[in-house]
Write a protein that holds these residues in place. Structure first.
Motif, PDB file in Angstrom:
ATOM      1  N   GLN A 191       0.828  -1.209   0.000  1.00  0.00           N
ATOM      2  CA  GLN A 191       0.000   0.000   0.000  1.00  0.00           C
ATOM      3  C   GLN A 191       0.862   1.258   0.000  1.00  0.00           C
ATOM      4  OE1 GLN A 191      -2.357  -0.660   3.519  1.00  0.00           O
ATOM      5  NE2 GLN A 191      -3.954  -1.797   2.422  1.00  0.00           N
ATOM      6  N   ALA A 241       2.477   1.747  -3.385  1.00  0.00           N
ATOM      7  CA  ALA A 241       1.496   2.257  -4.355  1.00  0.00           C
ATOM      8  C   ALA A 241       1.283   3.756  -4.167  1.00  0.00           C
ATOM      9  CB  ALA A 241       0.179   1.504  -4.214  1.00  0.00           C
ATOM     10  N   LYS A 242       1.183   4.200  -2.918  1.00  0.00           N
ATOM     11  CA  LYS A 242       0.973   5.626  -2.642  1.00  0.00           C
ATOM     12  C   LYS A 242       2.173   6.458  -3.092  1.00  0.00           C
ATOM     13  CE  LYS A 242      -2.141   5.020   1.312  1.00  0.00           C
ATOM     14  NZ  LYS A 242      -2.296   5.202   2.784  1.00  0.00           N
ATOM     15  N   THR A 249       4.478   5.736  -5.380  1.00  0.00           N
ATOM     16  CA  THR A 249       4.630   5.788  -6.844  1.00  0.00           C
ATOM     17  C   THR A 249       3.529   6.619  -7.497  1.00  0.00           C
ATOM     18  OG1 THR A 249       3.449   3.675  -7.019  1.00  0.00           O
ATOM     19  CG2 THR A 249       5.857   3.599  -7.000  1.00  0.00           C
ATOM     20  N   ARG A 250       2.364   6.707  -6.833  1.00  0.00           N
ATOM     21  CA  ARG A 250       1.256   7.468  -7.415  1.00  0.00           C
ATOM     22  C   ARG A 250       1.358   8.958  -7.122  1.00  0.00           C
ATOM     23  NH1 ARG A 250      -5.270   6.533  -6.278  1.00  0.00           N
ATOM     24  NH2 ARG A 250      -5.992   8.182  -7.691  1.00  0.00           N
ATOM     25  N   PHE A 251       1.694   9.276  -5.859  1.00  0.00           N
ATOM     26  CA  PHE A 251       1.623  10.679  -5.447  1.00  0.00           C
ATOM     27  C   PHE A 251       2.983  11.378  -5.375  1.00  0.00           C
ATOM     28  CE2 PHE A 251      -2.144   8.670  -3.422  1.00  0.00           C
ATOM     29  CZ  PHE A 251      -3.114   9.354  -4.125  1.00  0.00           C
ATOM     30  N   SER A 265       5.742  10.467  -7.561  1.00  0.00           N
ATOM     31  CA  SER A 265       6.511   9.815  -8.623  1.00  0.00           C
ATOM     32  C   SER A 265       7.752  10.575  -9.086  1.00  0.00           C
ATOM     33  CB  SER A 265       5.603   9.507  -9.825  1.00  0.00           C
ATOM     34  OG  SER A 265       5.019  10.693 -10.329  1.00  0.00           O
TER      35      SER A 265
END
Length: 479
Positions: free
Chosen positions: A129, A132-133, A135-137, A139
């Motif tokens: 989790q 994922a956060k 790499t998404r927010f 990057s």
């Protein structure tokens, strides 16, 4: 002890009596009825206490008879004399170590060999989790280079964790590394030159032997006690004869013996190192897995002169795959940063940021409590299985944390041969020969107990015991 539940206090009291020798191995402890009357508690409370002691492997129930002190012989070691300290030598075991490791990495093996915790004991979902956060927010930063000394929020979290080890340190004193071995190799590169002599525990972590070979260092092996760790007496005898440049050791839960050096002996060791001007590299990778949290601090906590370079990682607690470790290099900080900058820059940006976020958001201490509890149960289950299935004369360690068990088989068994036979049965083990540059542990095995206890696990141990028994009796000699 006042914070413990009633059954836990009863269990601890009886455990203390067993350790003091009030009840000896194989002897019967008071019956449930008698203990209930003595303490004025219910039968159910006493049964709960006895179940707790069974989980710890201290007592066993015998049908229609009662509870008895567990009588598997614990591995013991006396303080060695100078004759037991081998002369310094270059490492000659690297090819054998590589061969064994290569054989043990095959798919489908029961992995008793590698000291790697099973995925069930890792917070994989929480880490996923956070990855994922990140790499998404985040990057742009997550996919850029990270330079030495590493991600500042992560260094801040490590500084907080270090307080539990008794070490007060600021984030600026911490350098993030590619795991613990990276920290160890940078320490030795700075402290030594090819041909120098280092001291190591015996038996020793095989990765240190490989590293010494890579750096062209001579190694003198210092015998260890399975309870209290490195023999200070033997180190003094060695240091009085040879110019030891550095000592590499694990003061808490050594690998593979599992010994932990008490505070008083840590102070003796540091005094000895000062007297002989020996630099110390502390590998504390298992420190957070001590069952009795806070009972023994890191060696670095007693270091008042900056003689100890401290190394650790999250490989045994969070995940070996994230490759996040750290080093407290002290006065060698600039040298370590320079070496890291021109080699690896720093650890992976994405994983540094994800681990920092995981630590910041809590849950790590809860995770540690969970795996300590599981590893304690697993060690007990392995110990009971070894007692049941392995040849007479087998001994084992009693570590107070972690998930590693060291087994000493009858000396006529060569565990390199056992290793090859086990592979044919789909089982991987770590034979004792890879933990020393000598021949003295060829009858030993290191077990990884960081696996869920299943029927498959027990059957694999039973198979190993049968193979060991056949080797012991010589029935496989003609095959």
């Amino acid at each position: 002890m006042t914070n413990l539940l009633l059954y836990q206090r009863i269990a601890q009291q009886l455990a203390d009596d067993i350790r003091r020798g009030v009840y000896r191995p194989g002897e019967r402890v008071p019956s449930v009825r008698k203990m209930s009357l003595q303490l004025g508690v219910s039968h159910a409370t006493v049964l709960q206490a006895y179940a707790n002691l069974e989980d710890q492997g201290m007592i066993r129930a015998r049908p229609q008879s009662g509870f008895y002190v567990h009588h598997t012989p614990a591995l013991t070691a006396t303080t060695p004399d100078i004759a037991q300290v081998e002369r310094p030598k270059l490492v000659t075991r690297s090819s054998i170590i590589n061969q064994v490791l290569s054989e043990s990495r095959r798919e489908g093996l029961v992995p008793f060999g590698a000291a790697v915790p099973h995925v069930d004991y890792l917070p994989a979902r929480a880490l996923h989790q956070q990855l994922a956060k990140v790499t998404r927010f985040q990057s742009p930063r997550a996919f850029s280079y990270m330079f030495s000394p590493g991600f500042e929020p992560l260094r801040r979290q490590v500084a907080i964790r270090m307080r539990d080890a008794g070490v007060v340190v600021s984030p600026d004193e911490i350098i993030i590394t590619h795991g613990c071995v990276d920290a160890l190799q940078m320490s030795l590169r700075i402290l030594t030159r090819p041909g120098d002599l280092i001291a190591a525990e015996s038996p020793s972590y095989y990765g240190l032997l490989q590293l010494a070979d890579l750096l062209g260092l001579k190694v003198i092996e210092i015998p260890c006690d399975p309870d209290i760790g490195l023999s200070i007496e033997a180190l003094q005898l060695a240091a009085s004869q040879w110019p030891i440049k550095a000592l590499v050791l694990t003061a808490r839960l050594s690998n593979p013996l599992g010994g932990s050096m008490p505070d008083a002996r840590q102070k003796q060791l540091l005094k000895l190192a000062t007297d002989f001007d020996i630099q110390i590299v502390e590998d504390d990778i298992y420190g957070e897995l001590m069952f009795d949290v806070g009972s023994i601090k890191a060696l670095k906590s007693n270091d008042l002169q900056g003689r100890v370079i401290y190394c650790s990682s999250f490989s045994k607690t969070l995940s070996p795959g994230v490759r996040i470790g750290w080093i407290l290099p002290g006065r060698y900080r600039e040298e370590v940063q320079r070496l890291q900058t021109f080699s690896t820059h720093s650890a992976c940006s994405v994983t540094q940021m994800a681990v920092a976020a995981y630590l910041e958001n809590g849950g790590y201490d809860r995770h540690l409590r969970y795996i300590r509890h599981e590893y304690r149960k697993n060690l007990s289950a392995f110990q009971l299985a070894v007692q049941r299935y392995f040849p007479e004369g087998t001994q084992m360690t009693r570590p107070n944390g972690g998930f590693i068990l060291w087994i000493s088989l009858p000396v006529r068994i060569n565990t390199k041969e056992l290793h090859l036979l086990a592979l044919k049965r789909g089982i991987s083990i770590a034979p004792g020969l890879i933990f020393s540059n000598t021949e003295q542990f060829n009858h030993c095995i290191r077990f990884n107990c960081g696996l869920p206890w299943t029927r498959e696990t027990e059957q694999a141990l039973k198979t190993l015991g049968e193979l060991a028994d056949e080797l012991c009796r010589g029935s496989l000699a003609e095959h």
